[in-house]
Scaffold this motif. Structure first.
Motif, PDB file in Angstrom:
ATOM      1  N   SER A   1      56.123  57.362 -44.885  1.00  0.00           N
ATOM      2  CA  SER A   1      56.270  57.935 -43.415  1.00  0.00           C
ATOM      3  C   SER A   1      55.333  58.847 -42.905  1.00  0.00           C
ATOM      4  CB  SER A   1      57.894  58.590 -43.304  1.00  0.00           C
ATOM      5  OG  SER A   1      58.816  57.521 -43.582  1.00  0.00           O
TER       6      SER A   1
ATOM      7  N   LYS B   1      52.672  60.736 -41.087  1.00  0.00           N
ATOM      8  CA  LYS B   1      52.292  60.521 -39.831  1.00  0.00           C
ATOM      9  C   LYS B   1      50.861  61.208 -39.659  1.00  0.00           C
ATOM     10  CE  LYS B   1      56.840  59.847 -37.717  1.00  0.00           C
ATOM     11  NZ  LYS B   1      57.717  60.481 -37.174  1.00  0.00           N
TER      12      LYS B   1
ATOM     13  N   SER C   1      61.903  59.041 -39.751  1.00  0.00           N
ATOM     14  CA  SER C   1      61.600  59.238 -41.230  1.00  0.00           C
ATOM     15  C   SER C   1      62.416  59.667 -42.031  1.00  0.00           C
ATOM     16  CB  SER C   1      60.554  60.386 -41.215  1.00  0.00           C
ATOM     17  OG  SER C   1      60.854  61.759 -40.519  1.00  0.00           O
TER      18      SER C   1
ATOM     19  N   ALA D   1      61.560  56.374 -46.229  1.00  0.00           N
ATOM     20  CA  ALA D   1      61.999  57.668 -45.793  1.00  0.00           C
ATOM     21  C   ALA D   1      61.079  58.526 -46.288  1.00  0.00           C
ATOM     22  CB  ALA D   1      63.313  57.716 -45.770  1.00  0.00           C
ATOM     23  N   SER D   2      60.819  59.699 -45.698  1.00  0.00           N
ATOM     24  CA  SER D   2      59.873  60.827 -46.537  1.00  0.00           C
ATOM     25  C   SER D   2      60.390  61.247 -47.912  1.00  0.00           C
ATOM     26  CB  SER D   2      60.196  62.185 -45.495  1.00  0.00           C
ATOM     27  OG  SER D   2      59.772  61.800 -44.248  1.00  0.00           O
TER      28      SER D   2
END
Length: 270
Positions: free
Chosen positions: A114, A116, A262, A141-142
Motif C-alpha cells: 500500500s 504511496k 490502506s 494493507a499496510s
C-alpha cells in the motif's frame, strides 16, 4: 482453479520484508512459483528554477544508486524465500508501473503493498497498474505479512469488471470461511436482487456458499468500507472502474476510495 505464478512487487523506498513474507505465504497456499520484481527510474533531463538541467554525471550517480538498491532488494528476497518455493527475480532501471505491467504476462496474480508515493519514477501507480496489467492485483494493507481472506466481501455491480473480478478471485473465495456478496442499491431496484442471486448460484456451482446483502444508500467507497468493517472482512474483491483522461486515469468513486484505502486488503480486476 488456482494461482500458479505470483508476482510480488517490492517498492524501492519501503522495507521489503512484510511484502516478501506475504508473497511466500500465498505461494505456499496456492502451490505457486514466486516472482520478485523491483524497479525505479532516473528522472529525465528537466529544467530547474535556475535554468539548469540534470547533467549526465548526476544521472549516472542516480542510476548507480538505484542499481545498488535493487541489488539489496534482490538479496533480501532471496534470503527470505525458502528453497521449497520455486522463485525468480527480475529488476529494471525503468518505470516501476510499466515494468510491472509488462511482467504481468508471466503471472496469474500481482501482489503489491500500500506504499504511496508521488514520485512515479520510484513508486507503482496502483490505479494505472490495475487498469493496464490485464491481471488481478492484490493490494495488501499496510505492513501485513498474511492475507488470510477468511471473510471476503465481494463488491458486486452488474458489470464486466465485477464479473471478471469474481472469476479472478475464485481461488481466494474457495478457501474463505465466509463470502458476502454485497451491492449498494441506490434505487431499490428489484433487478439488483436478481443479479445478486445469480452470483450466489454461480459461486455455488464452484463449491462456494455465499450470502448476499443489498446496502441501501449512496454508491460511494466510504459506505462500502464501513460495511466491510462491520462484517470484519479481511479482503475486498471488486472490479475497477476508470477511463483514460489524457495521460491520467479518472476513477469511479468506489474504485478511488479502494485505491486510497490502506487498512484493508483489496483485490481488484479490470
Amino acid at each position: 482453479m488456482s494461482y500458479k505464478s505470483i508476482i510480488v512487487n517490492l517498492a524501492v523506498d519501503a522495507p521489503p520484508a512484510a511484502t516478501v513474507k506475504l508473497g511466500i505465504e500465498l505461494a505456499e497456499r496456492f502451490g505457486a512459483r514466486l516472482i520478485g520484481l523491483a524497479a525505479a527510474d532516473v528522472p529525465p533531463l528537466v529544467a530547474t528554477g535556475n535554468g539548469m538541467v540534470y547533467e549526465g554525471e548526476i544521472m549516472q550517480i542516480q542510476r548507480t544508486e538505484i542499481e545498488k538498491r535493487l541489488a539489496e532488494l534482490r538479496a533480501e528476497f532471496e534470503r527470505l524465500v525458502p528453497a521449497s518455493i520455486f522463485s525468480e527475480w527480475g529488476q529494471s532501471v525503468s518505470s516501476p508501473t510499466r515494468f510491472l505491467s509488462v511482467s504481468a504476462r508471466t503471472a496469474d496474480l500481482i501482489v503489491t503493498g500500500s506504499e504511496k508515493g508521488e514520485n512515479v519514477f520510484r513508486a507503482v501507480d496502483v490505479g494505472s497498474l490495475v487498469l493496464g496489467a490485464g491481471r488481478p492485483v492484490l493490494v495488501a494493507a499496510s505492513n501485513v505479512e498474511h492475507v488470510m481472506a477468511k471473510t471476503v466481501l465481494v463488491a458486486w455491480k452488474d458489470t464486466r469488471e465485477a464479473r471478471r473480478a469474481i472469476a479472478d478471485a475464485l481461488p481466494f473465495l474457495a478457501k474463505a470461511n465466509e463470502v458476502v456478496v454485497a451491492t449498494i442499491d441506490t434505487d431499490r431496484d428489484e433487478g439488483i436482487r436478481d443479479s445478486l442471486a445469480d452470483v450466489a448460484v454461480f459461486l455455488e456451482h464452484h463449491g462456494i456458499m455465499a450470502r448476499t446483502e443489498s446496502i441501501v444508500g449512496e454508491a460511494d467507497g466510504d459506505q462500502l468500507l464501513t460495511f466491510a468493517r462491520s462484517i470484519h472482512a479481511d479482503l475486498i474483491v471488486s472490479g475497477a472502474y476508470g477511463h483514460s483522461r489524457l495521460r491520467e486515469w479518472a476513477f469511479g468513486g468506489v474504485t478511488h476510495s479502494l485505491i486510497e484505502e490502506s487498512s484493508i486488503n483489496r483485490f481488484m480486476s479490470y
